[in-house]
Design an enzyme around this catalytic site. Sequence first.
Site, PDB file in Angstrom:
ATOM      1  N   ASP A 150       0.808  -1.225   0.000  1.00 30.67           N
ATOM      2  CA  ASP A 150       0.000   0.000   0.000  1.00 30.67           C
ATOM      3  C   ASP A 150       0.841   1.275   0.000  1.00 30.67           C
ATOM      4  OD1 ASP A 150      -2.202  -1.673   0.120  1.00 30.67           O
ATOM      5  OD2 ASP A 150      -2.302  -1.602   2.308  1.00 30.67           O
ATOM      6  N   LYS A 164       1.882   2.119  -5.082  1.00 33.91           N
ATOM      7  CA  LYS A 164       2.424   1.554  -6.328  1.00 33.91           C
ATOM      8  C   LYS A 164       1.473   1.795  -7.501  1.00 33.91           C
ATOM      9  CE  LYS A 164       2.484  -2.462  -4.361  1.00 33.91           C
ATOM     10  NZ  LYS A 164       2.139  -2.165  -2.954  1.00 33.91           N
ATOM     11  N   ASN A 186      -5.102 -10.339  -3.460  1.00 35.04           N
ATOM     12  CA  ASN A 186      -4.790  -9.714  -2.159  1.00 35.04           C
ATOM     13  C   ASN A 186      -4.328  -8.270  -2.373  1.00 35.04           C
ATOM     14  OD1 ASN A 186      -2.490 -10.728  -3.428  1.00 35.04           O
ATOM     15  ND2 ASN A 186      -1.472 -11.383  -1.562  1.00 35.04           N
ATOM     16  N   GLY A 200      -4.385  -4.442  -3.677  1.00 38.08           N
ATOM     17  CA  GLY A 200      -5.409  -3.431  -3.938  1.00 38.08           C
ATOM     18  C   GLY A 200      -4.669  -2.191  -4.366  1.00 38.08           C
ATOM     19  N   HIS A 201      -4.697  -1.874  -5.643  1.00 39.02           N
ATOM     20  CA  HIS A 201      -3.919  -0.760  -6.183  1.00 39.02           C
ATOM     21  C   HIS A 201      -4.863   0.339  -6.632  1.00 39.02           C
ATOM     22  CE1 HIS A 201      -0.329  -3.651  -7.094  1.00 39.02           C
ATOM     23  NE2 HIS A 201      -0.669  -3.606  -5.825  1.00 39.02           N
ATOM     24  N   THR A 202      -4.717   1.514  -6.020  1.00 35.85           N
ATOM     25  CA  THR A 202      -5.636   2.611  -6.294  1.00 35.85           C
ATOM     26  C   THR A 202      -5.079   3.519  -7.379  1.00 35.85           C
ATOM     27  OG1 THR A 202      -6.111   2.557  -3.944  1.00 35.85           O
ATOM     28  CG2 THR A 202      -7.003   4.429  -5.177  1.00 35.85           C
ATOM     29  N   GLN A 256       2.071  -6.135  -3.113  1.00 31.92           N
ATOM     30  CA  GLN A 256       2.544  -6.221  -1.726  1.00 31.92           C
ATOM     31  C   GLN A 256       3.811  -5.354  -1.558  1.00 31.92           C
ATOM     32  OE1 GLN A 256       1.499  -9.626  -3.208  1.00 31.92           O
ATOM     33  NE2 GLN A 256      -0.377  -8.606  -2.634  1.00 31.92           N
ATOM     34  N   THR A 277       3.089 -12.270   3.083  1.00 30.44           N
ATOM     35  CA  THR A 277       2.246 -12.975   2.125  1.00 30.44           C
ATOM     36  C   THR A 277       2.967 -14.228   1.608  1.00 30.44           C
ATOM     37  OG1 THR A 277       0.804 -12.690   0.199  1.00 30.44           O
ATOM     38  CG2 THR A 277       2.984 -11.621   0.082  1.00 30.44           C
ATOM     39  N   THR A 321      -8.294  -3.551  -0.144  1.00 30.40           N
ATOM     40  CA  THR A 321      -8.935  -4.838  -0.389  1.00 30.40           C
ATOM     41  C   THR A 321      -9.901  -5.202   0.732  1.00 30.40           C
ATOM     42  OG1 THR A 321      -7.006  -5.545  -1.634  1.00 30.40           O
ATOM     43  CG2 THR A 321      -8.450  -7.291  -0.854  1.00 30.40           C
ATOM     44  N   LYS A 347       2.861  10.387  -0.504  1.00 30.83           N
ATOM     45  CA  LYS A 347       2.109  10.869   0.674  1.00 30.83           C
ATOM     46  C   LYS A 347       2.836  11.916   1.509  1.00 30.83           C
ATOM     47  CE  LYS A 347      -1.507   7.675   1.238  1.00 30.83           C
ATOM     48  NZ  LYS A 347      -2.465   7.178   2.191  1.00 30.83           N
ATOM     49  N   ASP A 350       2.194  14.901   1.388  1.00 33.66           N
ATOM     50  CA  ASP A 350       1.115  15.812   1.799  1.00 33.66           C
ATOM     51  C   ASP A 350       0.485  15.380   3.114  1.00 33.66           C
ATOM     52  OD1 ASP A 350       0.317  13.596   0.071  1.00 33.66           O
ATOM     53  OD2 ASP A 350      -1.729  14.318   0.331  1.00 33.66           O
ATOM     54  N   VAL A 409       2.439  13.981  -3.919  1.00 31.25           N
ATOM     55  CA  VAL A 409       1.869  14.872  -2.907  1.00 31.25           C
ATOM     56  C   VAL A 409       0.335  14.875  -2.943  1.00 31.25           C
ATOM     57  CG1 VAL A 409       3.918  16.352  -2.763  1.00 31.25           C
ATOM     58  CG2 VAL A 409       2.159  16.853  -4.480  1.00 31.25           C
TER      59      VAL A 409
HETATM   60  P1  GDP Z   1      -0.691   0.224  -3.536  1.00 29.59           P
HETATM   61  O1  GDP Z   1      -1.256  -1.046  -3.029  1.00 29.59           O
HETATM   62  O2  GDP Z   1       0.778   0.335  -3.280  1.00 29.59           O
HETATM   63  O3  GDP Z   1      -1.039   0.503  -4.968  1.00 29.59           O
HETATM   64  O4  GDP Z   1      -1.361   1.379  -2.665  1.00 29.59           O
HETATM   65  P2  GDP Z   1      -2.930   1.510  -2.293  1.00 29.59           P
HETATM   66  O5  GDP Z   1      -3.662   1.999  -3.477  1.00 29.59           O
HETATM   67  O6  GDP Z   1      -3.440   0.287  -1.621  1.00 29.59           O
HETATM   68  O7  GDP Z   1      -2.856   2.593  -1.135  1.00 29.59           O
HETATM   69  C1  GDP Z   1      -2.301   3.834  -1.366  1.00 29.59           C
HETATM   70  C2  GDP Z   1      -3.354   4.918  -1.064  1.00 29.59           C
HETATM   71  O8  GDP Z   1      -2.723   6.178  -1.028  1.00 29.59           O
HETATM   72  C3  GDP Z   1      -4.419   5.037  -2.129  1.00 29.59           C
HETATM   73  O9  GDP Z   1      -5.619   5.432  -1.511  1.00 29.59           O
HETATM   74  C4  GDP Z   1      -3.893   6.151  -3.043  1.00 29.59           C
HETATM   75  O10 GDP Z   1      -4.925   6.838  -3.724  1.00 29.59           O
HETATM   76  C5  GDP Z   1      -3.246   7.039  -2.037  1.00 29.59           C
HETATM   77  N1  GDP Z   1      -2.101   7.810  -2.480  1.00 29.59           N
HETATM   78  C6  GDP Z   1      -1.061   7.456  -3.296  1.00 29.59           C
HETATM   79  N2  GDP Z   1      -0.146   8.435  -3.363  1.00 29.59           N
HETATM   80  C7  GDP Z   1      -0.603   9.430  -2.560  1.00 29.59           C
HETATM   81  C8  GDP Z   1      -0.099  10.702  -2.182  1.00 29.59           C
HETATM   82  O11 GDP Z   1       0.984  11.125  -2.567  1.00 29.59           O
HETATM   83  N3  GDP Z   1      -0.876  11.446  -1.312  1.00 29.59           N
HETATM   84  C9  GDP Z   1      -2.066  11.013  -0.832  1.00 29.59           C
HETATM   85  N4  GDP Z   1      -2.740  11.786  -0.002  1.00 29.59           N
HETATM   86  N5  GDP Z   1      -2.555   9.797  -1.174  1.00 29.59           N
HETATM   87  C10 GDP Z   1      -1.838   9.034  -2.008  1.00 29.59           C
HETATM   88  P1  IMO Z   2      -0.803  -4.266  -2.169  1.00 29.16           P
HETATM   89  O1  IMO Z   2      -0.364  -4.852  -3.483  1.00 29.16           O
HETATM   90  C1  IMO Z   2      -1.002  -4.508   2.180  1.00 29.16           C
HETATM   91  C2  IMO Z   2      -0.941  -8.543   3.962  1.00 29.16           C
HETATM   92  C3  IMO Z   2      -2.196  -8.976   4.686  1.00 29.16           C
HETATM   93  C4  IMO Z   2      -1.614  -9.961   5.695  1.00 29.16           C
HETATM   94  C5  IMO Z   2      -0.498 -10.630   4.916  1.00 29.16           C
HETATM   95  C6  IMO Z   2      -0.884 -11.953   4.278  1.00 29.16           C
HETATM   96  O2  IMO Z   2      -2.094  -3.550  -2.233  1.00 29.16           O
HETATM   97  O3  IMO Z   2       0.301  -3.463  -1.563  1.00 29.16           O
HETATM   98  P2  IMO Z   2      -2.411 -12.636   2.206  1.00 29.16           P
HETATM   99  O4  IMO Z   2      -3.852 -12.355   1.932  1.00 29.16           O
HETATM  100  O5  IMO Z   2      -1.476 -12.135   1.196  1.00 29.16           O
HETATM  101  O6  IMO Z   2      -2.162 -14.078   2.543  1.00 29.16           O
HETATM  102  O7  IMO Z   2      -2.115 -11.819   3.575  1.00 29.16           O
HETATM  103  O8  IMO Z   2      -0.112  -9.713   3.896  1.00 29.16           O
HETATM  104  N1  IMO Z   2      -1.135  -8.079   2.559  1.00 29.16           N
HETATM  105  C7  IMO Z   2      -1.118  -6.787   2.178  1.00 29.16           C
HETATM  106  N2  IMO Z   2      -1.001  -5.660   2.896  1.00 29.16           N
HETATM  107  N3  IMO Z   2      -1.063  -4.442   0.834  1.00 29.16           N
HETATM  108  C8  IMO Z   2      -1.153  -5.564   0.098  1.00 29.16           C
HETATM  109  O9  IMO Z   2      -1.096  -5.555  -1.248  1.00 29.16           O
HETATM  110  C9  IMO Z   2      -1.216  -6.817   0.766  1.00 29.16           C
HETATM  111  N4  IMO Z   2      -1.318  -8.091   0.355  1.00 29.16           N
HETATM  112  C10 IMO Z   2      -1.256  -8.853   1.453  1.00 29.16           C
HETATM  113  O10 IMO Z   2      -2.833  -7.900   5.315  1.00 29.16           O
HETATM  114  O11 IMO Z   2      -1.036  -9.296   6.792  1.00 29.16           O
HETATM  115 MG    MG Z   3      -2.809  -1.689  -1.776  1.00 34.76          MG
END
Ligand code: GDP
Ligand code: IMO
Ligand code: MG
Length: 430
Positions: A13, A16, A38, A40-42, A223, A238, A300, A331, A333, A420
């Site tokens: 998270d 990415k 598993n 979750g990419h926003t 991850q 994971t 997720t 982040k 910001d 940011v």
């Molecule tokens: P990923 O799994 O690495 O793709 O990250 P996620 O999408 O699970 O979580 C990152 C969160 O931070 C999402 O809600 C993005 O929209 C948000 N995000 C990413 N970059 C920034 C940033 O620079 N600032 C803020 N405020 N939010 C961000």
């Molecule tokens: P992205 O790609 C954050 C964590 C779970 C748990 C452990 C094992 O969005 O960064 P799993 O379901 O993989 O067997 O869970 O890994 N986990 C993540 N945490 N971002 C993820 O993916 C994750 N994928 C798995 O919360 O602790």
């Molecule tokens: Mg994620």
Amino acid sequence: MPGTVVVGLQYGDEGKGKIIDSLADRADAVVRFQGGANAGHTVQVGDDLYAFHLLPSGVLRRRTMNLIAAGVVVEPGQLLKEIDDTRARGHPVTNLRISDRAHVVMPYHKILDGLEEKLKGNLAAGTTLRGIGPAFEDKVGRFGIRMCDLIDPDVLRAKLEKIVPIKQRVIDAFGGTDRLDVEAIFRDHVAYGERLAPFVTDTAAWLDAALKRKKRILFEGAQGTHLCIDHGLYPFGTSSDCVAGAASVGAGVGPRHLSDILGVAKAFTSRVGAGPFPTEQEGEIAEHLRERGGGEYGTTTHRPRRVGWLDLVMLRMSVRVNGLTGLAVTKLDVLAGLDRVKVAVGYRAGGSAVKEFPASMRILSTCEPVYREFRGWPEMSEAEWIATARKGRRALPEAARKYLAFIETSLKTPIRIASVGRSRAATIGR
Ligand code: GDP
Ligand code: IMO
Ligand code: MG
């Protein structure tokens, strides 16, 4: 580019998805190479927010091909839902290919994920319950069903008839009450296979041809380094390899094609799930980090993320095991508005300094961070951050520039991107 790998440096998270999306317009293909739903990419485009679990984050860029490679475990119902949802929002999703060697996450994997978590007690990772661990167990144990089987009803039936009764015995032994029905599983999965068949191909051969034509490929990690099965927190990570080297294995391209390794780190630390977290914060600081800038809730599972200060001990290891050539810091910001910002520059345990991020969870849980404090920087509106981003890094508040410079020097790696805000425009440098 030509072969750029983007990996997470912390506990997932890191942002990415946003970074991949911002690079994807210059890429010919984006490749998911490990993990599964598993992830979750926003990705935010204008006011529209997309959360991708299996679809690569380049899917909104129509000229970019998106590959789900052999190293990914694919839950077909989830993938079809994502394709349908994304199409309903005006994107054709014709730019997708799925490896015929990718393994399939079956309904019994999700059942077993829940049962195993219960049985593990304090060893449970707090998984996403997407069946990831059991699917990778079956892959390595050679009980797996692959995409090439899913689209071949005779093979699928023969495999299900063998495997499902075995899985039923495991479910029973683990105290589960679910009854598996071979016929129903077969029926559902033949239907999934029919819909997914047009996308299924040899993605490694596709990549080989593309690389020979000097196409630019982005490898999208899921991850993060400290969730990696080999190098991460064990057993709290994971079940797949999340480091840059996994891009070569999971995508099926030689390592010499991975010329650029970009690591993504949040300007602080967050995680969902269990395990020691030396810089974890509670109270006001946690509230600030969790609630600002869109909120730290799992993409997720929607669980509130645990949050804490940036940890350079874990990041130094991430730089090393991935062989990073550059950093993206997201982040910035979110830290705005704090008087003081802290960074862990080392750990102490049992009265002495800890040099490397420990393998042992017992030792890690006794580590006390050694902090360095920085002056904070003022809050700005989203529009002001975007205006700042347009002007580049030099326009950032001085305290934020100092913070970035310290990270860069400590990690001996250049920061190539600073983020940011959630939107594409809130990005400095590419
Ligand atoms: P990923 O799994 O690495 O793709 O990250 P996620 O999408 O699970 O979580 C990152 C969160 O931070 C999402 O809600 C993005 O929209 C948000 N995000 C990413 N970059 C920034 C940033 O620079 N600032 C803020 N405020 N939010 C961000
Ligand atoms: P992205 O790609 C954050 C964590 C779970 C748990 C452990 C094992 O969005 O960064 P799993 O379901 O993989 O067997 O869970 O890994 N986990 C993540 N945490 N971002 C993820 O993916 C994750 N994928 C798995 O919360 O602790
Ligand atoms: Mg994620």
